[in-house]
Design a protein around this motif. Structure first.
Motif, PDB file in Angstrom:
ATOM      1  N   ALA A 119     -24.601  11.541  14.153  1.00 44.92           N
ATOM      2  CA  ALA A 119     -24.031  10.194  14.311  1.00 44.92           C
ATOM      3  C   ALA A 119     -25.091   9.214  14.807  1.00 44.92           C
ATOM      4  N   ASP A 120     -26.011   9.693  15.636  1.00 49.26           N
ATOM      5  CA  ASP A 120     -27.078   8.836  16.153  1.00 49.26           C
ATOM      6  C   ASP A 120     -28.146   8.568  15.096  1.00 49.26           C
ATOM      7  N   ALA A 121     -28.235   9.456  14.082  1.00 47.33           N
ATOM      8  CA  ALA A 121     -29.296   9.341  13.086  1.00 47.33           C
ATOM      9  C   ALA A 121     -28.929   8.443  11.907  1.00 47.33           C
ATOM     10  N   VAL A 122     -27.632   8.180  11.721  1.00 49.13           N
ATOM     11  CA  VAL A 122     -27.231   7.318  10.608  1.00 49.13           C
ATOM     12  C   VAL A 122     -27.307   5.860  11.045  1.00 49.13           C
ATOM     13  N   PRO A 123     -27.289   4.912  10.094  1.00 53.28           N
ATOM     14  CA  PRO A 123     -27.255   3.492  10.462  1.00 53.28           C
ATOM     15  C   PRO A 123     -26.025   3.204  11.328  1.00 53.28           C
ATOM     16  N   ASP A 124     -26.091   2.158  12.145  1.00 53.70           N
ATOM     17  CA  ASP A 124     -25.007   1.839  13.070  1.00 53.70           C
ATOM     18  C   ASP A 124     -23.650   1.706  12.379  1.00 53.70           C
ATOM     19  N   ARG A 125     -23.637   1.095  11.197  1.00 54.45           N
ATOM     20  CA  ARG A 125     -22.360   0.867  10.522  1.00 54.45           C
ATOM     21  C   ARG A 125     -21.771   2.162   9.953  1.00 54.45           C
ATOM     22  N   CYS A 126     -22.521   3.255  10.010  1.00 57.23           N
ATOM     23  CA  CYS A 126     -22.033   4.546   9.511  1.00 57.23           C
ATOM     24  C   CYS A 126     -21.705   5.530  10.638  1.00 57.23           C
ATOM     25  N   ARG A 127     -22.010   5.130  11.866  1.00 60.40           N
ATOM     26  CA  ARG A 127     -21.793   6.044  12.995  1.00 60.40           C
ATOM     27  C   ARG A 127     -20.329   6.493  13.090  1.00 60.40           C
ATOM     28  N   ALA A 128     -19.410   5.550  12.963  1.00 52.65           N
ATOM     29  CA  ALA A 128     -17.984   5.893  13.059  1.00 52.65           C
ATOM     30  C   ALA A 128     -17.537   6.781  11.910  1.00 52.65           C
ATOM     31  N   MET A 129     -18.237   6.742  10.784  1.00 51.11           N
ATOM     32  CA  MET A 129     -17.883   7.575   9.644  1.00 51.11           C
ATOM     33  C   MET A 129     -18.121   9.048   9.975  1.00 51.11           C
ATOM     34  N   VAL A 130     -19.247   9.323  10.623  1.00 54.06           N
ATOM     35  CA  VAL A 130     -19.560  10.698  11.022  1.00 54.06           C
ATOM     36  C   VAL A 130     -18.532  11.200  12.035  1.00 54.06           C
ATOM     37  N   LEU A 136      -4.675  11.584  15.960  1.00 54.18           N
ATOM     38  CA  LEU A 136      -5.888  10.787  16.141  1.00 54.18           C
ATOM     39  C   LEU A 136      -6.454  11.018  17.545  1.00 54.18           C
ATOM     40  N   PRO A 137      -7.538  11.809  17.668  1.00 55.14           N
ATOM     41  CA  PRO A 137      -8.130  12.039  18.992  1.00 55.14           C
ATOM     42  C   PRO A 137      -8.644  10.730  19.597  1.00 55.14           C
ATOM     43  N   GLY A 138      -8.713  10.688  20.913  1.00 62.70           N
ATOM     44  CA  GLY A 138      -9.145   9.484  21.595  1.00 62.70           C
ATOM     45  C   GLY A 138     -10.545   9.040  21.212  1.00 62.70           C
ATOM     46  N   PHE A 139     -11.486   9.986  21.096  1.00 59.15           N
ATOM     47  CA  PHE A 139     -12.868   9.593  20.796  1.00 59.15           C
ATOM     48  C   PHE A 139     -12.985   9.021  19.387  1.00 59.15           C
ATOM     49  N   VAL A 140     -12.106   9.479  18.463  1.00 62.08           N
ATOM     50  CA  VAL A 140     -12.110   8.919  17.106  1.00 62.08           C
ATOM     51  C   VAL A 140     -11.494   7.528  17.121  1.00 62.08           C
ATOM     52  N   ALA A 141     -10.395   7.366  17.868  1.00 61.60           N
ATOM     53  CA  ALA A 141      -9.758   6.054  17.977  1.00 61.60           C
ATOM     54  C   ALA A 141     -10.723   5.035  18.562  1.00 61.60           C
ATOM     55  N   ASP A 142     -11.477   5.440  19.587  1.00 63.96           N
ATOM     56  CA  ASP A 142     -12.444   4.526  20.207  1.00 63.96           C
ATOM     57  C   ASP A 142     -13.533   4.137  19.216  1.00 63.96           C
ATOM     58  N   ALA A 143     -14.027   5.124  18.471  1.00 63.84           N
ATOM     59  CA  ALA A 143     -15.097   4.857  17.508  1.00 63.84           C
ATOM     60  C   ALA A 143     -14.608   3.929  16.398  1.00 63.84           C
ATOM     61  N   LEU A 144     -13.378   4.143  15.920  1.00 67.16           N
ATOM     62  CA  LEU A 144     -12.838   3.301  14.855  1.00 67.16           C
ATOM     63  C   LEU A 144     -12.569   1.882  15.354  1.00 67.16           C
ATOM     64  N   ALA A 145     -12.053   1.761  16.568  1.00 66.01           N
ATOM     65  CA  ALA A 145     -11.770   0.436  17.120  1.00 66.01           C
ATOM     66  C   ALA A 145     -13.054  -0.376  17.259  1.00 66.01           C
ATOM     67  N   LEU A 146     -14.090   0.255  17.778  1.00 66.18           N
ATOM     68  CA  LEU A 146     -15.380  -0.430  17.925  1.00 66.18           C
ATOM     69  C   LEU A 146     -15.965  -0.787  16.565  1.00 66.18           C
ATOM     70  N   HIS A 147     -15.855   0.147  15.619  1.00 64.77           N
ATOM     71  CA  HIS A 147     -16.395  -0.098  14.275  1.00 64.77           C
ATOM     72  C   HIS A 147     -15.701  -1.285  13.613  1.00 64.77           C
ATOM     73  N   MET A 148     -14.368  -1.319  13.697  1.00 63.44           N
ATOM     74  CA  MET A 148     -13.633  -2.405  13.030  1.00 63.44           C
ATOM     75  C   MET A 148     -13.839  -3.749  13.721  1.00 63.44           C
ATOM     76  N   LYS A 149     -14.225  -3.702  14.984  1.00 64.26           N
ATOM     77  CA  LYS A 149     -14.536  -4.952  15.684  1.00 64.26           C
ATOM     78  C   LYS A 149     -15.881  -5.495  15.206  1.00 64.26           C
ATOM     79  N   GLU A 150     -16.854  -4.595  15.033  1.00 61.67           N
ATOM     80  CA  GLU A 150     -18.199  -5.009  14.621  1.00 61.67           C
ATOM     81  C   GLU A 150     -18.296  -5.206  13.108  1.00 61.67           C
ATOM     82  N   TYR A 151     -17.535  -4.418  12.367  1.00 58.81           N
ATOM     83  CA  TYR A 151     -17.564  -4.491  10.897  1.00 58.81           C
ATOM     84  C   TYR A 151     -16.116  -4.574  10.391  1.00 58.81           C
ATOM     85  N   PRO A 152     -15.502  -5.746  10.447  1.00 58.91           N
ATOM     86  CA  PRO A 152     -14.091  -5.890  10.082  1.00 58.91           C
ATOM     87  C   PRO A 152     -13.793  -5.324   8.691  1.00 58.91           C
TER      88      PRO A 152
END
Length: 368
Positions: A174-185, A240-256
């Motif tokens: 997750a750290d090695a992919v581009p920022d916009r792909c981190r939540a995908m991993v 939906l685990p909490g860490f996935v929900a957090d990652a998706l929420a942050l992702h959709m905020k930065e990349y609507p």
């Protein structure tokens, strides 16, 4: 009824009968008895609805094409079937044989020949397809008797033991992919999605309130068009685990999400394809993260299953979250990843025998 008379040259006995379509058929025999028996067999097979025209010149390849055209295959399945017929039936001696004359030995020889050029897993898919063609031919009264593919022997398929990615390895990826792909991993690892399901995820599929993700769509390889998953079981809710929900929420905020609801998209405003994300982006990230060569997005799905099974989660539940029809595949692939199963077995057996020891009568048993 079938009739038996001398053939025009007077040297053989000719039996005549009518097939179920009303067409007259004939066959010559050296002996009158054989002609009569054959005629009786034809009449009996018509009465039982099992009539097969043994004089048919339809080849295996010709019937395979007819079968493929009649099947309601999805696009991806149709392409695989077409490839099987073109590469492994047409142009082979087996494919040019008359369909009605194929026996078990012919099917076995063909499968053995294909084994020389195909990997065991691919061979099984090819044999399964051709076997299905013969099952249809029997139901269609185009082939007599049992399927020639019954009990066809295939080479053993070596099954390498799966070594799943650890949490630390998934984080490194997750750290090695581009920022916009981190939540995908993180999302694929935390929900066990197939790659096509991940790429097609929409804002409406993520229920933050009920802490659930709903798998309803997928992208097929090479396509950006959303289609329903292959089976109804693949359409499923996943906690939906909490860490996935957090990652998706942050992702959709930065990349609507896009106007069509797509959660994951590239910098040009388009959805990801299997090749662009699964091959290029992840392929480069695997190398940067120092993960084992050959690691793919599917290993994130393996991670999901292995973590849950090692924690003692139900095999049936894991199979449902993965979208499998039954738990057999889960047991075959991941069974060795439950290290506490041996310990649980010992504890349960010891407990049962300890309970039995407590109720044993004192002294030796007396004969009755």
């Amino acid at each position: 009824m079938a009739t038996v008379k001398r053939s025009p040259n007077g040297k053989k006995w000719r039996v005549r009968w009518y097939d179920p379509d009303g067409n007259e058929r004939a066959k010559d025999f050296d002996r009158s008895r054989d002609a009569k028996n054959y005629g009786a067999d034809m009449e009996a097979s018509k009465a039982k609805g099992r009539y097969v025209d043994l004089s048919s010149k339809t080849t295996v390849a010709e019937y395979a094409r007819q079968w493929a055209e009649m099947r309601p295959h999805k696009e991806s399945t149709a392409k695989r079937v077409e490839s099987t017929i073109r590469n492994h039936v047409e142009g082979t001696r087996f494919g040019s044989m008359r369909l009605v004359s194929v026996r078990h030995s012919h099917a076995q020889a063909w499968a053995t020949g294909r084994a020389a050029v195909l990997a065991p897993s691919t061979l099984r898919v090819v044999v399964y397809t051709v076997s299905a063609i013969f099952k249809a031919a029997i139901a269609d009264q185009q082939h007599p008797g049992l399927s020639p593919f019954l009990n066809v022997a295939l080479p053993e398929q070596p099954q390498a033991r799966l070594v799943p990615l650890s949490v630390a390895q998934v984080r490194a990826l997750a750290d090695a992919v581009p920022d916009r792909c981190r939540a995908m991993v993180i999302t694929q690892a935390g929900l066990g999605l197939r790659l096509g399901e991940l790429l097609a995820l929409t804002r409406e599929d993520v229920d933050f309130l009920r802490r659930r993700a709903n798998v309803q769509w997928q992208f097929r390889p090479g396509s950006r068009k959303r289609v329903r998953p292959k089976t109804k079981l693949s359409e499923r809710p996943i906690p939906l685990p909490g860490f996935v929900a957090d990652a998706l929420a942050l992702h959709m905020k930065e990349y609507p999400p896009l106007r069509d609801g797509s959660v994951f998209h590239n910098s040009r405003g388009g959805v990801w394809t299997h090749a662009a994300y699964g091959t290029k982006v992840l392929g480069d990230a695997v190398e940067r993260a120092g993960l084992p060569e050959g690691t793919t997005s599917h290993d994130l799905r393996h991670h999901f299953a292995s973590v849950l099974l090692a924690a003692g989660e139900s095999v049936v539940a894991v199979a449902e979250w993965l979208g499998h029809a039954n738990a057999d595949l889960v047991v075959r692939v991941y069974g060795h990843l439950m290290p506490d199963s041996d310990q649980r077995m010992r504890q349960r057996m010891d407990a049962a025998w300890a309970d039995a020891d407590q109720v044993r009568t004192a002294g030796p048993l007396q004969a009755v």
